[in-house]
Scaffold this motif. Sequence first.
Motif, PDB file in Angstrom:
ATOM      1  N   VAL A 162      47.090  22.916   6.724  1.00 44.17           N
ATOM      2  CA  VAL A 162      45.682  22.509   6.604  1.00 44.17           C
ATOM      3  C   VAL A 162      45.416  21.275   7.447  1.00 44.17           C
ATOM      4  O   VAL A 162      44.459  21.221   8.238  1.00 44.17           O
ATOM      5  CB  VAL A 162      45.312  22.239   5.130  1.00 44.17           C
ATOM      6  CG1 VAL A 162      43.913  21.615   5.034  1.00 44.17           C
ATOM      7  CG2 VAL A 162      45.363  23.525   4.312  1.00 44.17           C
ATOM      8  N   GLN A 163      46.260  20.263   7.301  1.00 44.60           N
ATOM      9  CA  GLN A 163      46.043  18.989   7.998  1.00 44.60           C
ATOM     10  C   GLN A 163      46.160  19.142   9.517  1.00 44.60           C
ATOM     11  O   GLN A 163      45.357  18.591  10.272  1.00 44.60           O
ATOM     12  CB  GLN A 163      47.040  17.948   7.499  1.00 44.60           C
ATOM     13  CG  GLN A 163      46.872  17.604   6.022  1.00 44.60           C
ATOM     14  CD  GLN A 163      47.901  16.596   5.549  1.00 44.60           C
ATOM     15  OE1 GLN A 163      47.849  15.417   5.886  1.00 44.60           O
ATOM     16  NE2 GLN A 163      48.868  17.067   4.764  1.00 44.60           N
ATOM     17  N   HIS A 171      38.032  25.056  12.037  1.00 44.32           N
ATOM     18  CA  HIS A 171      37.329  25.100  10.767  1.00 44.32           C
ATOM     19  C   HIS A 171      38.251  25.818   9.788  1.00 44.32           C
ATOM     20  O   HIS A 171      38.583  26.993   9.978  1.00 44.32           O
ATOM     21  CB  HIS A 171      35.997  25.847  10.898  1.00 44.32           C
ATOM     22  CG  HIS A 171      35.199  25.873   9.618  1.00 44.32           C
ATOM     23  ND1 HIS A 171      35.508  26.712   8.579  1.00 44.32           N
ATOM     24  CD2 HIS A 171      34.125  25.139   9.227  1.00 44.32           C
ATOM     25  CE1 HIS A 171      34.652  26.514   7.591  1.00 44.32           C
ATOM     26  NE2 HIS A 171      33.794  25.566   7.964  1.00 44.32           N
ATOM     27  N   VAL A 172      38.684  25.124   8.741  1.00 41.83           N
ATOM     28  CA  VAL A 172      39.765  25.612   7.886  1.00 41.83           C
ATOM     29  C   VAL A 172      39.237  26.070   6.526  1.00 41.83           C
ATOM     30  O   VAL A 172      38.529  25.321   5.839  1.00 41.83           O
ATOM     31  CB  VAL A 172      40.838  24.524   7.679  1.00 41.83           C
ATOM     32  CG1 VAL A 172      41.920  25.012   6.711  1.00 41.83           C
ATOM     33  CG2 VAL A 172      41.463  24.144   9.014  1.00 41.83           C
ATOM     34  N   THR A 173      39.600  27.286   6.154  1.00 40.93           N
ATOM     35  CA  THR A 173      39.367  27.806   4.809  1.00 40.93           C
ATOM     36  C   THR A 173      40.716  27.904   4.110  1.00 40.93           C
ATOM     37  O   THR A 173      41.613  28.605   4.588  1.00 40.93           O
ATOM     38  CB  THR A 173      38.712  29.191   4.848  1.00 40.93           C
ATOM     39  OG1 THR A 173      37.424  29.085   5.474  1.00 40.93           O
ATOM     40  CG2 THR A 173      38.532  29.749   3.442  1.00 40.93           C
ATOM     41  N   ALA A 174      40.871  27.189   3.018  1.00 37.84           N
ATOM     42  CA  ALA A 174      42.130  27.156   2.277  1.00 37.84           C
ATOM     43  C   ALA A 174      41.999  27.979   1.004  1.00 37.84           C
ATOM     44  O   ALA A 174      41.043  27.805   0.245  1.00 37.84           O
ATOM     45  CB  ALA A 174      42.503  25.718   1.930  1.00 37.84           C
ATOM     46  N   VAL A 175      42.964  28.864   0.768  1.00 36.10           N
ATOM     47  CA  VAL A 175      42.990  29.689  -0.439  1.00 36.10           C
ATOM     48  C   VAL A 175      44.091  29.147  -1.350  1.00 36.10           C
ATOM     49  O   VAL A 175      45.269  29.120  -0.961  1.00 36.10           O
ATOM     50  CB  VAL A 175      43.246  31.168  -0.109  1.00 36.10           C
ATOM     51  CG1 VAL A 175      43.238  32.004  -1.387  1.00 36.10           C
ATOM     52  CG2 VAL A 175      42.196  31.670   0.875  1.00 36.10           C
ATOM     53  N   VAL A 176      43.687  28.716  -2.553  1.00 39.82           N
ATOM     54  CA  VAL A 176      44.634  28.062  -3.462  1.00 39.82           C
ATOM     55  C   VAL A 176      44.325  28.485  -4.899  1.00 39.82           C
ATOM     56  O   VAL A 176      43.327  29.146  -5.169  1.00 39.82           O
ATOM     57  CB  VAL A 176      44.545  26.524  -3.354  1.00 39.82           C
ATOM     58  CG1 VAL A 176      44.923  26.043  -1.962  1.00 39.82           C
ATOM     59  CG2 VAL A 176      43.130  26.034  -3.709  1.00 39.82           C
ATOM     60  N   ALA A 180      44.822  23.350  -7.447  1.00 45.63           N
ATOM     61  CA  ALA A 180      45.028  22.770  -6.116  1.00 45.63           C
ATOM     62  C   ALA A 180      43.730  22.627  -5.326  1.00 45.63           C
ATOM     63  O   ALA A 180      43.761  22.190  -4.173  1.00 45.63           O
ATOM     64  CB  ALA A 180      46.015  23.616  -5.315  1.00 45.63           C
ATOM     65  N   VAL A 181      42.598  22.945  -5.936  1.00 43.18           N
ATOM     66  CA  VAL A 181      41.324  22.889  -5.220  1.00 43.18           C
ATOM     67  C   VAL A 181      41.026  21.477  -4.736  1.00 43.18           C
ATOM     68  O   VAL A 181      40.665  21.256  -3.571  1.00 43.18           O
ATOM     69  CB  VAL A 181      40.181  23.413  -6.109  1.00 43.18           C
ATOM     70  CG1 VAL A 181      38.821  23.099  -5.486  1.00 43.18           C
ATOM     71  CG2 VAL A 181      40.329  24.917  -6.329  1.00 43.18           C
ATOM     72  N   THR A 182      41.184  20.491  -5.609  1.00 41.45           N
ATOM     73  CA  THR A 182      40.899  19.103  -5.241  1.00 41.45           C
ATOM     74  C   THR A 182      41.830  18.623  -4.144  1.00 41.45           C
ATOM     75  O   THR A 182      41.406  17.980  -3.174  1.00 41.45           O
ATOM     76  CB  THR A 182      41.023  18.186  -6.467  1.00 41.45           C
ATOM     77  OG1 THR A 182      40.076  18.600  -7.459  1.00 41.45           O
ATOM     78  CG2 THR A 182      40.748  16.735  -6.094  1.00 41.45           C
ATOM     79  N   ALA A 183      43.122  18.951  -4.253  1.00 37.17           N
ATOM     80  CA  ALA A 183      44.098  18.507  -3.257  1.00 37.17           C
ATOM     81  C   ALA A 183      43.780  19.088  -1.888  1.00 37.17           C
ATOM     82  O   ALA A 183      43.833  18.382  -0.872  1.00 37.17           O
ATOM     83  CB  ALA A 183      45.503  18.905  -3.688  1.00 37.17           C
ATOM     84  N   ALA A 184      43.441  20.389  -1.825  1.00 37.24           N
ATOM     85  CA  ALA A 184      43.143  21.020  -0.537  1.00 37.24           C
ATOM     86  C   ALA A 184      41.932  20.370   0.125  1.00 37.24           C
ATOM     87  O   ALA A 184      41.884  20.233   1.353  1.00 37.24           O
ATOM     88  CB  ALA A 184      42.906  22.512  -0.731  1.00 37.24           C
ATOM     89  N   THR A 185      40.981  19.977  -0.674  1.00 37.90           N
ATOM     90  CA  THR A 185      39.818  19.253  -0.136  1.00 37.90           C
ATOM     91  C   THR A 185      40.239  17.919   0.442  1.00 37.90           C
ATOM     92  O   THR A 185      39.791  17.512   1.523  1.00 37.90           O
ATOM     93  CB  THR A 185      38.761  19.044  -1.236  1.00 37.90           C
ATOM     94  OG1 THR A 185      38.369  20.322  -1.765  1.00 37.90           O
ATOM     95  CG2 THR A 185      37.535  18.335  -0.678  1.00 37.90           C
ATOM     96  N   GLN A 186      41.146  17.230  -0.250  1.00 44.51           N
ATOM     97  CA  GLN A 186      41.639  15.932   0.233  1.00 44.51           C
ATOM     98  C   GLN A 186      42.426  16.074   1.525  1.00 44.51           C
ATOM     99  O   GLN A 186      42.427  15.164   2.357  1.00 44.51           O
ATOM    100  CB  GLN A 186      42.504  15.276  -0.847  1.00 44.51           C
ATOM    101  CG  GLN A 186      41.723  14.863  -2.088  1.00 44.51           C
ATOM    102  CD  GLN A 186      42.626  14.375  -3.209  1.00 44.51           C
ATOM    103  OE1 GLN A 186      43.840  14.604  -3.204  1.00 44.51           O
ATOM    104  NE2 GLN A 186      42.045  13.684  -4.178  1.00 44.51           N
TER     105      GLN A 186
END
Length: 313
Positions: A162-163, A171-176, A180-186
């Motif tokens: 992600v980073q 443009h990154v879409t993360a599936v978690v 882990a939603v908050t962490a992926a946003t961070q």
Amino acid sequence: MKKVIYNQFGDERVLELVEQAVPAIQNDQLLIRVKAVSINPLDWKVYGGEMKLMSGSRFPKSLGIDFSGMVEQAGSQVTRFKEGDAVMGLLDAFKGGALAEYVVVTEKDITRKPALVSFEQAAALPVTGLSALQIMDQLAAVRPEQDVLINGASGGIGVFAVQIAKKRGAHVTAVVSTDAVTAATQWGADTVIDYTKQPINQLTQRFDVLIDLSTKLSLGEAKPLMKPRSVLVSTLPSPVTLLSSFVTNLFSGKKHKILILKPTVERLTTLTNLAGAGLQIEVANTYTLSNVREAYAEARHRKRIGKSVIVLD
């Protein structure tokens, strides 16, 4: 010295902690006093016998790929490191050997540990960080403004994928999972999908790059999510997937690439620079060497954000 070995394939119960002599080094080698070793999914695939084609079937075998530690001794031909240097690095993925109090390496296997990165964090970085770099820069060749989907983004590779994708301008879409939603946003993901609430096969968006870190997304399932000219990167090599991807890549604009980690000094240096510049490194849990079976059992069966690390005294 203490070292983890196994004499047959199986689950974590085959792992043994034994006493061995501290190995001697040759003139072009270094002896490292190991401080920490991270756990990788490849570990249990190897000691479980799933990767016999790559690892072979001769015993005893050693365990542990990436590590951090201190240079205990340097051979006369070593020029880049000296006794007392804090380093991190990795060994052959299918031979292992890092889960020991001392390990012998060459200069190309290690790099200096960034001062602001702990030994535990440093051990969690090489395999997954280099995997993310190889995916982004070689297999997927991620470019600015591309749409990148990372499935399983909260695991060891995903944290860095992600980073690094964001650093490449994608443009990154993360599936978690939900936790882990908050962490992926961070970590910088532009869009975060909780797969427990929105299955990815229901997405209407199409992507230039799909990176499957869950090892559950087949090419057939991925195709509806792919643009006409795009790439799916999978992280579980097998003879079947390698052959299938070869045929697919000959005839289709939708490519399928398989990650087989190929560390280089250049990528290891790039990774160290990223870590020194603030790359977030997630350590999920730490264990002692004497609890190695427990560590692997929990790592196999409990989903966590980041990586588990075994810490040596």
